[in-house]
Design an enzyme around this catalytic site. Structure first.
Site, short mmCIF file in Angstrom:
data_model
loop_
_atom_site.label_atom_id
_atom_site.label_comp_id
_atom_site.label_asym_id
_atom_site.label_seq_id
_atom_site.Cartn_x
_atom_site.Cartn_y
_atom_site.Cartn_z
N VAL A 21 0.82 -1.21 0.00
CA VAL A 21 0.00 0.00 0.00
C VAL A 21 0.85 1.26 0.00
O VAL A 21 0.33 2.37 -0.02
CB VAL A 21 -0.97 0.03 1.21
CG1 VAL A 21 -2.01 -1.06 1.08
CG2 VAL A 21 -0.23 -0.08 2.54
N GLU A 23 5.15 2.79 -1.05
CA GLU A 23 6.51 2.49 -1.46
C GLU A 23 7.34 3.76 -1.43
O GLU A 23 6.91 4.81 -1.90
CB GLU A 23 6.54 1.89 -2.87
CG GLU A 23 7.94 1.50 -3.33
CD GLU A 23 7.92 0.75 -4.64
OE1 GLU A 23 9.00 0.33 -5.09
OE2 GLU A 23 6.84 0.59 -5.22
N ASP A 137 8.94 16.25 12.36
CA ASP A 137 8.35 16.10 11.03
C ASP A 137 6.83 16.11 11.10
O ASP A 137 6.15 15.33 10.43
CB ASP A 137 8.83 14.82 10.35
CG ASP A 137 8.61 14.86 8.83
OD1 ASP A 137 8.45 15.99 8.29
OD2 ASP A 137 8.59 13.80 8.20
#
Length: 359
Positions: A21, A23, A137
């Site tokens: 789902v 990459e 982040d």
């Protein structure tokens, strides 16, 4: 087979790995299932063998923090095992994120909804900061949402322990649109205030339904920030001219940018403005933000299970540009948009494509 290998095999056999789902350069994500219970999970395979220049430390940090952190508003690490040169993280499966909500224009977002998402984010962040961890982040697609509406902070690849005032850290963290000015000017000594700037920009984005400060380069990021919020003065940010990469910039007058978040009410505007102060020492901490009257005045935060969620299956996010060169990465010969940017044109072939999770 040695004991460590046997243990890894036992752990791996607990899970069924399904379709891919997501990459990325150094990780793939698969939808998975626990054999005994049928529980859905996400299996993040980190490709250690392909990492260079210390990126393997990033993977190890992510494992370390997820093993140690337990909070309702932080993604849960269910298991970890290694196969060959890959580390596999088994994470709770969360089917959407805050970015999907922002870009789904069919959803109506109310003041109470924004209050709820921010409250859950700040609770998770306060827990991190109280335990000496910077996330570094925070952005909408790292704020994942469970089936029952809980917001959970995810992706700890850039997380770092902090606490020593003399500690030097890299300034090349936080996706550019959510990165505070002190990092853009090269600060190596910073603390939890960098995460709070990110939260402030995310809150503006939730109201505006578009990124607040979408810079294309570090210089452009500063330019957009100062054009919107005014060039900082010595009075409002003492010592900023001493930062390692400081350079004089054009003087821009202060604009009433906060009018775009007027739907949050006077208390909400005040809270966000306190998060987005130029002087890191003057910004609200997560603990202070949680005590802000914005979260206690009416309307009350929406119950998580009642928050709006996208109905359509999410599309994959594009790869982020290389932050060090400013050039977009290339996939299959095509230049890709920023990870933090919504596509200008949605694909028209009608295919339903799974999103990229946690990469």
């Amino acid at each position: 087979m040695d004991l460590a290998a046997e243990e890894n095999k036992r752990r791996a056999d607990r899970w069924i790995k399904g379709i891919k789902v997501g990459e990325g350069t150094f990780a793939n994500v698969y939808k998975g299932t626990e054999k005994v219970t049928g529980r859905q999970v996400a299996i993040k395979k980190i490709k250690i063998g392909e990492m260079k220049d210390g990126l393997d430390m990033t993977a190890l940090r992510e494992v370390k923090f997820l093993q140690e952190l337990r909070h309702p508003n932080i993604i849960e690490l269910c298991d970890v095992f290694s196969v060959k040169q890959n580390i596999n993280l088994v994470l709770e499966f969360l089917d959407t994120d805050l970015e999907a909500i922002i870009r789904d224009k069919d959803l109506i977002i109310q003041q109470a909804d924004v209050k709820s998402w921010m409250l859950m984010t700040l609770r998770g962040l306060e827990y991190l900061h109280r335990n000496g961890v910077l996330h570094r982040d925070l952005k909408p697609n790292n704020l994942l949402i469970s089936a029952d509406g809980l917001t959970k902070i995810a992706d700890f690849g850039l997380a770092r322990e902090f606490g020593d005032p003399g500690q030097r850290m890299t300034c090349q963290v936080i996706t550019r649109w959510y990165r505070p000015p002190e990092l853009l000017w090269g600060s190596r000594h910073y603390s939890s205030s960098v995460d709070m700037w990110s939260v402030g920009t995310i809150c503006v984005e939730l109201v505006w339904r578009a990124p607040f400060l979408p810079g294309e380069t570090d210089l452009d990021q500063l330019k957009r920030t100062f054009e919107m919020m005014g060039t900082p003065t010595d009075d409002e940010w003492p010592g900023h001219k001493e930062l390692p990469d400081y350079h004089p910039t054009a003087m821009h007058p202060k604009q009433p940018w906060w009018t775009i978040i007027a739907p949050l009410g006077a208390e909400g505007v005040e809270c966000v403005r306190e998060m987005l102060k130029y002087d890191p020492k003057a910004r609200l901490t997560a603990e202070q933000a949680l005590q802000h009257r914005f979260f206690s005045v009416l309307p009350r935060p929406t119950a998580p299970r009642l928050l709006p969620k996208p109905k359509a299956e999410l599309r994959p996010r594009a790869l982020a540009p290389d932050e060090f060169t400013g050039k977009p990465r290339v996939e299959n010969g095509n230049s890709m948009k920023r990870k933090a940017e919504s596509p200008a044109v949605e694909p028209s072939d009608g295919k339903r494509v799974a999103r990229r999770l946690f990469v």
